[in-house]
Design an enzyme around this catalytic site. Structure first.
Site: not given
Ligand code: UDP
Length: 317
Positions: A115, A139, A143
Site C-alpha cells: 500500500s 495499517y 504493510k
C-alpha cells in the site's frame, strides 16, 4: 499456472480470481470470509474457507500451488488505529504463517498487496518507490513490515517476490455473476460514499482548507481491472531471490471536488456535499510515480476517473 489467491472472496481478490481464471489459470482461494463474500466465488474454483492464523488451513490451500497472490488482510486505516493488535496479528503474523507454509510446500513465488500507506506523509510528489517509508497509521506499518519480511525471505529462502503498493483503487468488473463490487460496512471510501449520498445525506468533504488548488485532498485513483493487469505482469516477471516493489496508481491526482464532479457527470445530476472537518491521518496529496511499473512491468493504466466512477455506479445498481 496453479495460483492460490488469498482474499479471493473480496473486492480486489475476487476481481483477480475472475480475470485470471478467464486466462486459463487454475485458481484456489483461501479466505476466512470475515470481510469477503462467499457468493462471489465461482463454482469451478477450489475454495478453502480458512484463516492466515491457522497454518494447517494455509497448508491445505497451498496444495499443488505454483504461486501465491496475497490479498488477504485487514485494510481499513481508521480501524487499524482502533485495533492495532488485530492488524499486526492478521497482516504480519498471518503473512509470516503464509511464508513459512509456502517454504515448507516449496512454493517460491508471491505477489503481495502492499500500500501507498507505507510511505506516510510524502516528502516528494509524485512518490517514487525509493521514497522514505514512514507510515502514519498501523495499517501502513503492517504493510511495510510485510514488505520487509518478504525482502528477507527472498534473500534467505530464495523467494521470487513482488510487492505492489496500491494508491486508491476504484471501479469494478462485470462478469457472468454480475458486478464484483466494493462492499464495506460501514463504507469509508470516497467514491462509494458519493454514490450512496442523497440530499438528506450529503457527501462529507473532509477538509476544504488543504494547501491544494481547490482546498480538498488529492489522491491517485487506479481502476481495479488495470490493477489486476499489473499483478499478472508482476507474476510473470518474478525472479528467484529478488523482491521488487512497484507503485500502482495512474500517476495523476484528483481532488475530492474533482471526483465529485466526475460522479455528477456519471449520475447526470448534481450531488449534495457538505464541507466537514479534516479526517485525522489524511495527507494533503498522494500521487504515485508509476515509472517503475511502466518500464519494469510494461504496464500502463488504461481507464480514467470517469470509467472508475461509472463502473462503481453501475456496480451499485
Ligand atoms: N473523503 C471525503 N469524504 C468521504 C470519504 C473520503 O472527503 O466520505 C476524502 C478523504 O479525506 C481522502 C479522499 O477522499 O482525501 C480519499 O479517501 P478514501 O477513504 O476513499 O481513500 P484513502 O485515500 O483514505 O485511502
Amino acid at each position: 499456472m496453479k495460483i492460490l489467491i488469498t482474499g479471493g472472496a473480496g473486492y480486489i481478490g475476487g476481481t483477480a480470481v475472475e480475470i485470471m481464471r478467464g486466462q486459463g489459470h487454475e485458481i484456489s482461494i483461501l479466505d476466512d470470509c470475515s470481510t469477503g463474500h462467499v457468493d462471489t466465488i465461482p463454482k469451478d474454483v477450489r475454495f478453502v474457507q480458512g484463516s492466515l492464523l491457522n497454518p494447517s488451513e494455509i497448508a491445505d490451500a497451498l496444495t499443488g500451488t505454483d504461486a501465491v497472490i496475497h490479498f488477504a488482510g485487514k485494510s481499513l486505516v481508521g480501524e487499524s488505529v482502533d485495533k492495532p493488535a488485530l492488524y499486526y496479528s492478521v497482516n504480519v503474523g498471518g503473512t509470516r504463517n503464509l511464508l513459512d507454509e509456502m517454504y515448507k510446500a516449496g512454493v517460491k513465488k508471491i505477489v503481495f498487496s502492499s500500500s501507498a500507506a507505507t510511505y506516510g506523509e510524502p516528502l516528494q510528489i509524485p512518490i517514487p518507490e525509493s521514497a522514505t517509508t514512514s507510515p502514519t497509521n498501523p495499517y501502513g506499518a503492517t504493510k511495510l513490515a510485510v514488505d520487509q519480511m518478504i525482502t528477507t525471505e527472498s534473500r534467505t529462502r530464495g523467494l521470487a517476490a513482488a510487492s505492489l503498493r496500491y494508491f486508491n483503487v476504484a471501479g469494478a468488473l462485470h462478469c457472468d455473476r454480475g458486478w464484483l463490487s466494493e462492499r464495506h460496512n460501514p463504507e469509508t471510501h470516497l467514491i462509494p460514499n458519493i454514490l450512496c449520498s442523497s440530499v438528506e445525506n450529503p457527501v462529507k468533504i473532509f477538509g476544504s482548507d488543504w494547501p491544494t488548488a481547490d482546498g480538498t485532498c488529492i489522491r491517485d485513483y487506479v481502476h481495479v481491472i488495470d490493477l489486476i493487469d499489473a499483478h499478472i505482469k508482476a507474476l510473470d516477471s518474478l525472479q528467484n531471490e529478488l523482491h521488487e516493489i512497484y507503485n500502482l496508481g495512474s500517476g495523476d491526482g484528483y481532488s475530492v471536488r474533482q471526483v465529485v464532479a466526475a460522479a455528477c457527470e456519471a449520475f447526470g445530476h448534481s450531488i449534495a456535499t457538505i464541507d466537514s472537518p479534516r479526517r485525522p491521518g489524511d495527507p494533503a496529496v498522494l500521487i504515485a510515480d508509476i515509472g517503475k511499473a511502466r518500464t519494469g512491468l510494461d504496464w500502463a493504466p488504461t481507464r480514467g476517473i470517469q470509467a472508475m466512477v461509472a463502473d462503481t455506479l453501475a456496480s451499485f445498481n
